[in-house]
Design an enzyme around this catalytic site. Structure first.
Site, short mmCIF file in Angstrom:
data_model
loop_
_atom_site.label_atom_id
_atom_site.label_comp_id
_atom_site.label_asym_id
_atom_site.label_seq_id
_atom_site.Cartn_x
_atom_site.Cartn_y
_atom_site.Cartn_z
CB ALA A 180 30.68 12.15 27.51
CG HIS A 191 27.91 14.12 33.68
ND1 HIS A 191 27.40 13.71 34.27
CD2 HIS A 191 27.48 13.73 32.95
CE1 HIS A 191 26.09 12.98 34.00
NE2 HIS A 191 25.81 13.17 32.82
CG HIS A 220 27.90 9.25 34.03
ND1 HIS A 220 28.27 10.66 32.92
CD2 HIS A 220 26.92 8.53 33.59
CE1 HIS A 220 27.41 10.44 32.04
NE2 HIS A 220 26.99 9.10 31.78
CD GLN A 272 21.04 3.68 24.16
OE1 GLN A 272 21.60 2.20 25.39
NE2 GLN A 272 21.58 4.99 25.43
CE LYS A 330 19.31 14.57 31.96
NZ LYS A 330 20.34 13.66 31.28
CD GLN A 356 18.40 4.21 30.95
OE1 GLN A 356 18.44 4.51 29.26
NE2 GLN A 356 19.04 5.14 31.28
CB SER A 395 26.93 12.95 28.09
OG SER A 395 27.36 11.95 29.00
NE ARG A 396 21.93 13.17 23.12
CZ ARG A 396 21.56 12.28 24.00
NH1 ARG A 396 21.45 11.46 25.38
NH2 ARG A 396 21.51 10.80 23.02
P1 AMP Z 1 24.15 8.23 29.98
O1 AMP Z 1 25.88 7.67 29.78
O2 AMP Z 1 23.50 8.82 29.59
O3 AMP Z 1 24.04 6.50 29.26
O4 AMP Z 1 24.25 7.24 31.09
C1 AMP Z 1 24.05 6.49 32.24
C2 AMP Z 1 23.17 6.77 33.74
O5 AMP Z 1 24.02 7.38 34.47
C3 AMP Z 1 21.89 6.46 33.94
O6 AMP Z 1 21.15 5.25 34.37
C4 AMP Z 1 21.51 8.07 34.07
O7 AMP Z 1 20.28 8.63 34.12
C5 AMP Z 1 22.38 8.47 34.35
N1 AMP Z 1 22.45 9.61 34.71
C6 AMP Z 1 22.94 11.13 33.85
N2 AMP Z 1 22.59 11.74 33.65
C7 AMP Z 1 22.79 11.72 35.52
C8 AMP Z 1 22.48 13.00 36.43
N3 AMP Z 1 22.29 13.63 36.04
N4 AMP Z 1 21.98 12.86 37.26
C9 AMP Z 1 21.76 11.13 38.21
N5 AMP Z 1 21.82 10.10 37.33
C10 AMP Z 1 22.17 10.69 35.88
#
Ligand code: AMP
Length: 281
Positions: free
Chosen positions: A34, A36, A39, A63, A152, A156, A189-190
């Site tokens: 998802a 954006h 990512h 997780q 963000k 983590q 994504s949420r």
């Molecule tokens: P996720 O798909 O939510 O597991 O996120 C994958 C990676 O993208 C993780 O390292 C997140 O911290 C990073 N990420 C998610 N949202 C953002 C954002 N708004 N800005 C920068 N990195 C992001």
């Protein structure tokens, strides 16, 4: 862009490339899809710093504490593919759960020195152990020189740093700034679960962090945090899960005046958990 569903095929392909040229560097961007701009900023950074960029899309069941959250996690794979091609990602790793956790796979428990039990870990027991299990597998498959994570998910990044050191891996972690919507909401994504009105109104979280940043020197950080907590918990439809300031290196509540600090916040707004944070140098 090459797409691999099998970890064995991906490893074979990377081995072949690296046998041809041992200096080739691999940058790795793990995601749950998802996609954006947040990512994509990681993909862009990896592209500019490495010869090969590998992105993974895997909604990691280990997780998620909440089955409903896992089941309803958005999966717009066609759109994700288009975005990755547009951003010239070299390889997409799109495994099935059976490949990452084959029958007989033993889930590990990592000694994270308590980092997995506090703040976000207190709200989501087991979450960071799940993140570490999947990253341990991914790091051993992709063997990247660099791995890209977003600020963000601040806690983590600290947990992953600990994991990399525990496993003795030679991976450079690159932490990228938070990508935001034009009105300030941290991209996630949420966010697609918010209706258009809630999406607009959700800017109050970033506005409140900006207030803390603006007022901390004149009224003091503690007072600015108190005001922010009141502001966040009185918003219609919002429940403040936590608002805390901790040492940005250790996540402990203790720091000297020169330690970098981070304000971490989670607000449940109209049924959607929204994370944000503010670094204070
Ligand atoms: P996720 O798909 O939510 O597991 O996120 C994958 C990676 O993208 C993780 O390292 C997140 O911290 C990073 N990420 C998610 N949202 C953002 C954002 N708004 N800005 C920068 N990195 C992001």
């Amino acid at each position: 862009m090459k797409v691999f569903k099998s970890s064995v095929s991906l490893r074979k392909y990377l081995d072949n490339l690296q046998t041809g040229d041992q200096r080739l560097t691999v940058g790795f961007v793990p995601t749950m899809g998802a996609l954006h701009q947040g990512h994509l900023s990681l993909i862009d950074a990896s592209r500019s710093e490495n010869d090969i960029t590998v992105c993974s899309i895997f909604v990691n069941p280990t997780q998620f504490g909440d089955v409903k959250d896992l089941e309803t996690y958005p999966k717009p794979i066609e759109r994700d593919l288009d975005l990755l091609i547009e951003h010239e990602c070299d390889i997409l790793f799109l495994p099935e759960a059976e490949d990452i956790y084959p029958i007989g796979h033993h889930h590990k428990t990592y000694d994270l020195n308590g980092l997995d039990k506090i703040i976000e870990g207190e709200q989501r027991p087991g979450h960071f152990q799940g993140v570490c299990n999947v990253l341990d597998r991914f790091f051993s498959i992709v063997k990247p020189q660099r791995a890209y994570f977003g600020q963000k998910d601040f806690q983590q990044t600290v947990v992953v740093r600990k994991l990399v050191s525990l496993l003795g891996l030679n991976i450079e972690l690159r932490i990228m700034p938070i990508s935001r919507e034009p009105h300030g909401l941290a991209m996630s994504s949420r966010n697609s679960r918010l209706d258009p009105e809630a999406f607009q109104k959700a800017r109050f979280i970033h506005d409140t962090l900006a207030d803390i940043d603006r007022n901390k020197d004149s009224i003091g950080l503690e007072h600015a945090l108190d005001n922010a907590a009141k502001m966040l918990s009185t918003q219609d439809g919002a429940t403040l899960e936590y608002l805390t300031v901790v040492n940005a290196n250790t996540l402990e509540p203790e720091f000297t005046n020169t330690d970098p600090k981070v304000v971490l916040v989670v607000v449940n707004y109209r049924g959607v958990r929204l994370l944000d944070n503010l670094l204070i140098q």
